[in-house]
Design an enzyme around this catalytic site. Structure first.
Site, PDB file in Angstrom:
ATOM      1  N   GLY A  62       8.818  99.875  10.940  1.00 57.63           N
ATOM      2  CA  GLY A  62       9.185  99.676   9.579  1.00 57.63           C
ATOM      3  C   GLY A  62       8.161  99.434   8.351  1.00 57.63           C
ATOM      4  N   GLY A  70      13.497 100.330  14.262  1.00 62.46           N
ATOM      5  CA  GLY A  70      14.067 100.286  15.599  1.00 62.46           C
ATOM      6  C   GLY A  70      14.555  98.877  15.986  1.00 62.46           C
ATOM      7  N   THR A  72       1.065 111.632  19.056  1.00 65.89           N
ATOM      8  CA  THR A  72       1.753 112.047  20.044  1.00 65.89           C
ATOM      9  C   THR A  72       3.016 111.181  19.931  1.00 65.89           C
ATOM     10  OG1 THR A  72       0.047 112.856  21.477  1.00 65.89           O
ATOM     11  CG2 THR A  72       2.056 112.378  22.565  1.00 65.89           C
ATOM     12  N   CYS A 128       4.196  77.273   8.311  1.00 64.75           N
ATOM     13  CA  CYS A 128       3.855  77.107   9.594  1.00 64.75           C
ATOM     14  C   CYS A 128       4.966  77.984  10.671  1.00 64.75           C
ATOM     15  CB  CYS A 128       3.886  75.738   9.907  1.00 64.75           C
ATOM     16  SG  CYS A 128       2.952  74.505   8.986  1.00 64.75           S
TER      17      CYS A 128
HETATM   18  N1  PLP Z   1      11.156  95.490   5.875  1.00 64.60           N
HETATM   19  C1  PLP Z   1      11.929  94.362   6.110  1.00 64.60           C
HETATM   20  C2  PLP Z   1      12.768  94.036   5.083  1.00 64.60           C
HETATM   21  C3  PLP Z   1      11.819  93.448   7.280  1.00 64.60           C
HETATM   22  O1  PLP Z   1      12.712  92.590   7.583  1.00 64.60           O
HETATM   23  C4  PLP Z   1      10.821  94.060   8.099  1.00 64.60           C
HETATM   24  C5  PLP Z   1      10.786  93.122   9.337  1.00 64.60           C
HETATM   25  O2  PLP Z   1      10.816  91.951   9.452  1.00 64.60           O
HETATM   26  C6  PLP Z   1      10.074  95.109   7.895  1.00 64.60           C
HETATM   27  C7  PLP Z   1      10.022  95.796   6.752  1.00 64.60           C
HETATM   28  C8  PLP Z   1       8.813  95.619   9.075  1.00 64.60           C
HETATM   29  O3  PLP Z   1       9.405  96.173   9.991  1.00 64.60           O
HETATM   30  P1  PLP Z   1       8.374  96.467  11.421  1.00 64.60           P
HETATM   31  O4  PLP Z   1       8.463  94.907  11.957  1.00 64.60           O
HETATM   32  O5  PLP Z   1       9.372  97.434  12.102  1.00 64.60           O
HETATM   33  O6  PLP Z   1       7.127  96.892  10.986  1.00 64.60           O
END
Ligand code: PLP
Length: 392
Positions: free
Chosen positions: A71, A199, A236, A324
Site C-alpha cells: 500500500g 494485499g 520482476t 510505544c
Molecule cells: N494506508 C493505510 C490506510 C494503511 O492502514 C496502511 C497499513 O497499515 C497503509 C497505507 C500501508 O500499507 P502497506 O503496509 O501495505 O504498505
C-alpha cells in the site's frame, strides 16, 4: 491458549484458499513471467487473471490495475505520478489523519519545495469540506484523501470530494487500503483518478499491493526498470503474491455484503457491551460512517499499553493509539488531530475484526475487559493529574 486476533487493521491472516492458490507458485512454478519459454511465460497469463480479479473487486478495467509491493508504494506512486505529470503545479492537499504512507511522503515533498495543505478534521474525525474547497487553487496538482481511516475506521465523503475536484480538473487519489474488501467500491460510478490497496489487509500476504489508475490519467512510473506492468512499474513480478491478491479479491467480492453485515453486528455487540459495562469509555470517531470491522475506544485514566498487556495474557490481540505499543514515539496523530483529550488518547484501544472473528471470541473479550479496566483503574499509579498533559 488460542489467539483471539482483533488487530486486523494492522494485518490479516492469509485465508486458506488464498494460501492454497499461491503455494505452487513458490515451489513448482518459479519461472519468470517475462521469459520466452512456456515454463516462465505461462505465468504471465496467471498474472493477467489476477489483474482481472483485482479490477473486478473495485469495478475497474484490468488495464487500470498496476501491481505494486504494498500500500505504501501505491500511495507514494500515485502522489509522485500526479506531481510529475503536472510539473508546473506545486501544491498538494491531503489530510492530517492520513497513514504515514501518505503523510510522510507529503512531508518529503514539502522538503523538496512543494506546498502541502493538511486538511483538519473535527472531533468525530470528519473532514471539513469547506476547508477543502477553500484550499484548492490553480497550483493544486493532486488531492490525496484516504477512503477510511485505519485507526478510527471513519469513512470520508469520497464521492463528494470527487464531484468538487472533477469540476476543477484536479487529480484525486484515495488510499483505500482499509476499505478494499470491507465495503463495496465501484470505480465506474466513483470518479477517483487513482486508488491504492494492499494485499495484507484483505487476507492476502504482505508485500503485494495494487494501484488503480483510471484510463486516460497521465501516469509517471515511480519504480523505473524493466517493461513489467506495461512499463508502469519495473521489477520482476511477485508472482505468487499477485496470484494470492487476485484470489483474495475474488473471495472478498463474493462475500462482501454478508461479511459486512456480520462484522458490524459483532463489532456493535463488542462496543455496546464495553460502553455499558465500563465507566468513562468513549468511542473515538463518527460511529455512523465507519468501517464495519473497527471500533476505537478510549478508557479514561488508564494507559492503553497496560490494557493491551493484560489482554495479551488472554491471547487477545488489539492495538493502542498511545505511544510505544503502536511502534511510534508519538501518541496517535489521528486522535490528536480530532482533538481527543490527552487522557483519552493514552487510554485508547482499537479492536479490528475480520471474517474469521467469531461470536465466542467477542464474548470472551466482553467477559475479560470489564475486570481488567476495573483492576487497572484501581492499581494505576496515575491519577487524573498525572495523566493530564499541561501542553494539551
Ligand atoms: N494506508 C493505510 C490506510 C494503511 O492502514 C496502511 C497499513 O497499515 C497503509 C497505507 C500501508 O500499507 P502497506 O503496509 O501495505 O504498505
Amino acid at each position: 491458549m488460542k489467539t483471539i486476533y482483533l488487530d486486523n487493521n494492522a494485518t490479516t491472516q492469509i485465508s486458506p484458499e488464498v494460501l492454497r492458490e499461491m503455494i505452487p507458485f513458490l515451489s513448482d512454478y518459479y519461472g519468470n513471467p517475462s521469459s520466452m519459454h512456456t515454463f516462465g511465460g505461462r505465468l504471465h497469463k496467471k498474472i493477467e487473471e489476477a489483474r482481472e480479479m483485482v479490477a473486478s473487486l473495485i469495478g475497474a478495467l484490468p488495464e487500470e490495475i498496476i501491481f505494486t509491493s504494498c500500500g505504501t508504494e501505491s500511495d507514494n506512486t500515485a502522489i509522485m505520478s500526479a506531481v510529475e505529470s503536472s510539473p508546473r503545479k506545486r501544491h498538494v492537499i491531503t489530510t492530517k489523519v492520513e497513514h504515514p504512507a501518505v503523510l510522510n511522503f507529503c512531508r518529503h515533498l514539502s522538503r523538496k519545495g512543494y506546498r502541502v495543505t493538511y486538511l483538519p478534521v473535527n472531533n468525530l474525525g470528519q473532514l471539513d469540506m469547506d476547508v477543502l474547497v477553500k484550499s484548492l487553487d490553480e497550483d493544486t496538482a493532486v488531492v490525496s484523501v484516504m477512503y477510511a481511516n485505519n485507526e478510527t475506521g471513519v469513512v470520508f465523503p469520497i464521492r463528494e470530494i470527487t464531484e468538487i475536484l472533477r469540476e476543477r480538473g484536479i487529480l484525486f487519489h484515495t488510499d483505500a487500503v482499509q476499505v478494499a474488501g470491507k465495503i463495496p467500491i465501484d470505480i465506474k460510478t466513483l470518479p477517483v483518478d487513482m486508488l491504492s490497496l494492499s494485499g495484507h489487509k484483505l487476507h492476502a500476504p504482505k508485500g503485494v499491493g495494487a494501484l488503480f489508475v483510471r484510463k486516460g490519467t497521465r501516469f509517471s512510473p515511480y519504480i523505473i526498470g524493466g517493461h513489467q506492468e506495461n512499463g508502469r512499474r519495473g521489477g520482476t513480478e511477485n508472482v505468487a503474491s499477485i496470484i494470492a491478491l487476485g484470489k483474495a479479491c475474488q473471495l472478498a467480492l463474493e462475500n462482501i455484503r454478508e461479511e459486512n453485515r456480520n462484522l458490524s453486528s459483532l463489532r456493535d455487540k463488542l462496543e455496546n457491551a464495553l460502553l455499558k459495562c465500563c465507566p468513562d469509555v468513549r468511542v473515538n470517531g463518527d460511529a455512523e460512517n465507519r468501517l464495519p470491522n473497527t471500533t476505537n475506544l478510549s478508557f479514561e485514566y488508564i494507559e492503553g499499553e497496560a490494557i493491551l498487556l493484560r489482554l495479551n495474557e488472554y491471547g487477545i490481540c488489539a492495538s493502542s493509539g498511545s505511544a510505544c505499543t503502536s511502534g511510534s514515539l508519538e501518541p496517535s496523530h489521528v486522535l490528536r488531530a480530532m482533538g481527543v483529550p490527552y487522557t483519552a488518547v493514552h487510554g485508547s484501544i482499537r479492536f479490528s475484526l475480520s471474517r474469521y472473528t467469531t461470536d465466542e471470541e467477542i464474548n470472551k473479550v466482553i467477559e475479560v475487559m470489564p475486570p481488567i479496566i476495573k483492576e487497572l483503574r484501581q492499581l494505576s499509579p496515575f491519577g487524573r493529574e498525572k495523566l493530564s498533559c499541561p501542553s494539551s
